[in-house]
Design an enzyme around this catalytic site. Structure first.
Site, PDB file in Angstrom:
ATOM      1  N   CYS A  94       0.837  -1.201   0.000  1.00 51.10           N
ATOM      2  CA  CYS A  94       0.000   0.000   0.000  1.00 51.10           C
ATOM      3  C   CYS A  94       0.883   1.267   0.000  1.00 51.10           C
ATOM      4  O   CYS A  94       1.481   1.585  -1.009  1.00 51.10           O
ATOM      5  CB  CYS A  94      -1.013  -0.017   1.133  1.00 51.10           C
ATOM      6  SG  CYS A  94      -2.376   1.159   0.864  1.00 51.10           S
ATOM      7  N   HIS A 172      -3.807  -4.955   0.728  1.00 54.29           N
ATOM      8  CA  HIS A 172      -3.275  -5.272   2.060  1.00 54.29           C
ATOM      9  C   HIS A 172      -3.461  -6.749   2.397  1.00 54.29           C
ATOM     10  O   HIS A 172      -4.466  -7.115   3.033  1.00 54.29           O
ATOM     11  CB  HIS A 172      -4.013  -4.457   3.130  1.00 54.29           C
ATOM     12  CG  HIS A 172      -3.632  -3.027   3.224  1.00 54.29           C
ATOM     13  ND1 HIS A 172      -2.530  -2.589   3.924  1.00 54.29           N
ATOM     14  CD2 HIS A 172      -4.222  -1.916   2.724  1.00 54.29           C
ATOM     15  CE1 HIS A 172      -2.467  -1.261   3.860  1.00 54.29           C
ATOM     16  NE2 HIS A 172      -3.479  -0.828   3.136  1.00 54.29           N
ATOM     17  N   GLU A 174      -2.106  -8.238   4.720  1.00 51.57           N
ATOM     18  CA  GLU A 174      -2.035  -8.339   6.189  1.00 51.57           C
ATOM     19  C   GLU A 174      -3.355  -7.970   6.870  1.00 51.57           C
ATOM     20  O   GLU A 174      -3.508  -8.165   8.074  1.00 51.57           O
ATOM     21  CB  GLU A 174      -0.890  -7.472   6.724  1.00 51.57           C
ATOM     22  CG  GLU A 174      -1.170  -5.990   6.837  1.00 51.57           C
ATOM     23  CD  GLU A 174      -1.082  -5.207   5.528  1.00 51.57           C
ATOM     24  OE1 GLU A 174      -1.013  -3.964   5.595  1.00 51.57           O
ATOM     25  OE2 GLU A 174      -1.098  -5.830   4.447  1.00 51.57           O
TER      26      GLU A 174
END
Length: 227
Positions: A94, A172, A174
Site C-alpha cells: 500500500c 493489504h 495483512e
C-alpha cells in the site's frame, strides 16, 4: 532470514489494543515462513543504521500520502534508492508500494475514482487473487523499468516489480476481515463514501487469498537473500 520492517503508519488505537499494530499484522501474516523481524518506526524518524541492518526489507501501509510534506519521507526515499542500488530484497505494501514507486521516479496521487475498500479481485497474469484493500492514493505513473504484475479495473498498477529485487502490492494481504471491520468503524465514517463502506461490510466474512500472497512475499524475499 532477518527482515527489517520500516513502519510508516499506525493502526487506530482501538485496533492496536486488540489486533496489534501494522508490524504485528505482518508478523502474523508471514508466520511459519522462516522469517524473523525487527521494526524501525521511520514515521518517528527512527531509521536503521544502514541497508545491511537486515537481510531484506518490508515497508508498511500508512494513512499518510507519499507526496505529503513529512520530515521522514525524504530519508525513507533515500533508503529505498540505496537498497535498490545494492539489490537488497524489498517488499512494499500500500503506502510501501507507493513510496517505492515515488522514490524511483514514479508518481503517486489521489485517484479520481475514489476509494477501494474491502475485498477486491486482482489479476496476476491471468490468475485472480482476492485481497483486502483500503486506499484512495494510487501509483499513476510508473518509474522507468517497473514491471506491472497485477491490475484490476480500479487499480491499473496494483502490483509492481523492479528488477528481481523489489516486489510491491497496492492491496493489504495483512488485513483480515477484523481489520477491515475496525477501519470501517474507526476511519471510514465521513471519509469513505457510505456505499463503499457498505459494500466492504458485505464481504467481511468472505475468505481472501492472503496466505497465497504471504507465500509469494516470503518466497520472494528468501530467494534473494544471498544473491
Amino acid at each position: 532470514m532477518h527482515i527489517g520492517i520500516l513502519q510508516t503508519g499506525r493502526a487506530p488505537d482501538d485496533l492496536r489494543d486488540t489486533l496489534g499494530d501494522y508490524p504485528s499484522m505482518f508478523e502474523r501474516l508471514l508466520d511459519g515462513h522462516g522469517l524473523t523481524f525487527t521494526t524501525w518506526p521511520v514515521l518517528d524518524n527512527v531509521f536503521p543504521p544502514d541497508i545491511d541492518a537486515a537481510e531484506g526489507w518490508l515497508i508498511t501501509g500508512s494513512k499518510h500520502g507519499a507526496y505529503e510534506d513529512h520530515a521522514w519521507i525524504p530519508p525513507l526515499e533515500d533508503f529505498i534508492r540505496q537498497a535498490h542500488a545494492a539489490r537488497r530484497p524489498m517488499v512494499g505494501v500500500c503506502f510501501g508500494h507507493q513510496i517505492i514507486a515515488q522514490a524511483l521516479g514514479g508518481k503517486v496521487e489521489k485517484f479520481p475514482g475514489g476509494w477501494a475498500v474491502g475485498r477486491r479481485p486482482y489479476d496476476f497474469d491471468g490468475k485472480m487473487l482476492h485481497l483486502n484493500a483500503w486506499h484512495q492514493d494510487q501509483v499513476t505513473e510508473l518509474p522507468e523499468g517497473a514491471r506491472v504484475l497485477a491490475s484490476n479495473d480500479f487499480c491499473r498498477y496494483a502490483a509492481l516489480a523492479y528488477g528481481d529485487d523489489i516486489f510491491t502490492v497496492q492491496p493489504h494481504p495483512e488485513y483480515d476481515g477484523r481489520v477491515i471491520d475496525a477501519l470501517i468503524r474507526l476511519r471510514g465514517p465521513g471519509v469513505v463514501p457510505d456505499d463503499r463502506l457498505a459494500q466492504a461490510r458485505e464481504t467481511l466474512d468472505t475468505p481472501t487469498d492472503a496466505q497465497k500472497m504471504a507465500r509469494r512475499m516470503a518466497d520472494f524475499l528468501k530467494a534473494r537473500a544471498h544473491v
